[in-house]
Scaffold this active site. Structure first.
Site, PDB file in Angstrom:
ATOM      1  N   ASP A 151     -16.012  -2.478   0.272  1.00 39.34           N
ATOM      2  CA  ASP A 151     -15.501  -2.002   1.554  1.00 39.34           C
ATOM      3  C   ASP A 151     -16.682  -1.724   2.467  1.00 39.34           C
ATOM      4  OD1 ASP A 151     -12.821  -2.027   0.590  1.00 39.34           O
ATOM      5  OD2 ASP A 151     -13.220  -0.138  -0.447  1.00 39.34           O
ATOM      6  N   GLU A 200       0.858  -1.172   0.000  1.00 36.51           N
ATOM      7  CA  GLU A 200       0.000   0.000   0.000  1.00 36.51           C
ATOM      8  C   GLU A 200       0.901   1.231   0.000  1.00 36.51           C
ATOM      9  OE1 GLU A 200      -3.853  -1.351   2.457  1.00 36.51           O
ATOM     10  OE2 GLU A 200      -1.966  -1.675   3.506  1.00 36.51           O
TER      11      GLU A 200
END
Length: 247
Positions: A128, A8
Site C-alpha cells: 500500500d 470490503e
C-alpha cells in the site's frame, strides 16, 4: 488476467473507502453473502475480501467471513489484520484460498517468507503506497521502504502475487496509478494484482496488456454499477489466438 471482485467489510456491511480513510466509508446496502454468490454465478474465478474491522483487532466479522468462504463456491482471497503466522494458518485451515499480508511482512519479512514457503501460492504480499512510501497498520503508518526496494526484499519468496494499491490516488486518477503499477510490475518476477485503478471498461483493456500484471481488483465501480462484472470478465479473458488458414 484474473478479475477479483472485491467485498470490503466493516461492521458486517459492504463498504468502500476514499483514499484509505477507514473512518469515513461509503456504505453499500447489499448482503455480503449474496453479493459473493452473485459474483461467482456470473463467472468470477476469485473473490477478494478485506475485513477492515480485523485491521484494528476486532473479530466481529469472523462468522460472516466464514459464511462467505463456505457459500461463495469460488476461492476467497482474504486480507485484514494478519500479523502472526498463527492467524494466517487459522484462516487457511478455515478454507481461505489465499491470505493477504501487509503490516506483518513489513515488521517481520523473514517470518512471512517462511510462511510463503510453507504455503506456496497461498500468500499475497500487500503493498500500500502513499506519497512514495509503503504504508502499514491500515494505511496509517509510513515505513522507511520505497515500493520498489520493499518488493525486492521478497523476490525469492513463492508468493501467489503482489497486490499494489496507490492510496494517494483515487479512481479519478487512474492514469497515475497505471504508471505506478506498470513500473513496479516491470521490476519484479512476481505476478502483480492492481487495486483501485479501474474507473471504466477501457482501464481493464489497458491493464490486460501490461506485462507481469496478472490480475485486477474491482470494487466500487461494481457497486456503483459503472459496468457489469460480466463485461469486465469478458474483456479480461485472453484474446483468441489467430488460426492459420490452410488451402
Amino acid at each position: 488476467m484474473i478479475v477479483y471482485p472485491m467485498i470490503e467489510l466493516q461492521h458486517g456491511r459492504c463498504v468502500s473507502l476514499n483514499r484509505g480513510r477507514i473512518e469515513d466509508p461509503m456504505i453499500w446496502h447489499v448482503d455480503p453473502i449474496e453479493t459473493a454468490r452473485d459474483y461467482a454465478a456470473v463467472g468470477a474465478e476469485w473473490i477478494h475480501l478485506t475485513d477492515f474491522d480485523a485491521i484494528d483487532g476486532n473479530d466481529e466479522n469472523s462468522n460472516l467471513v466464514e459464511s462467505i468462504i463456505r457459500s461463495a463456491g469460488i476461492p476467497l482471497q482474504l486480507g485484514g489484520g494478519f500479523r502472526t503466522a498463527a492467524g494466517v494458518e487459522r484462516w487457511i485451515d478455515k478454507g481461505a484460498g489465499r491470505i493477504v499480508v501487509g503490516s506483518f511482512a513489513a515488521h517481520d519479512p523473514q517470518a512471512v517468507k517462511e510462511l510463503a514457503r510453507r504455503y506456496p501460492d497461498q500468500i499475497v504480499l500487500s503493498v500500500d503506497i502513499w506519497m512514495g512510501q509503503v504504508m502499514v497498520n491500515g494505511w496509517r503508518t509510513p515505513t522507511a521502504y520505497s515500493p520498489g526496494s520493499y518488493i525486492s526484499l521478497f523476490d525469492d519468496a513463492p508468493f501467489a502475487a503482489v497486490a499494489i494499491t496507490d492510496i494517494e490516488s483515487d479512481v479519478e486518477d487512474s492514469d497515475a496509478q497505471l504508471g505506478l503499477v506498470a513500473g513496479l510490475a516491470a521490476e519484479t518476477r512476481l505476478p502483480v494484482i492492481a487495486n483501485g485503478i479501474i474507473r471504466g471498461i477501457d482501464d481493464i483493456s489497458r491493464l490486460k496488456y501490461v506485462p507481469s500484471v496478472s490480475g485486477v481488483m474491482v470494487g466500487r465501480a461494481l457497486f456503483r454499477k459503472t459496468f457489469d462484472l460480466t463485461d469486465v470478465l469478458d474483456i479480461a479473458r485472453p484474446d483468441p489466438e489467430a488460426l492459420a488458414e490452410f488451402i
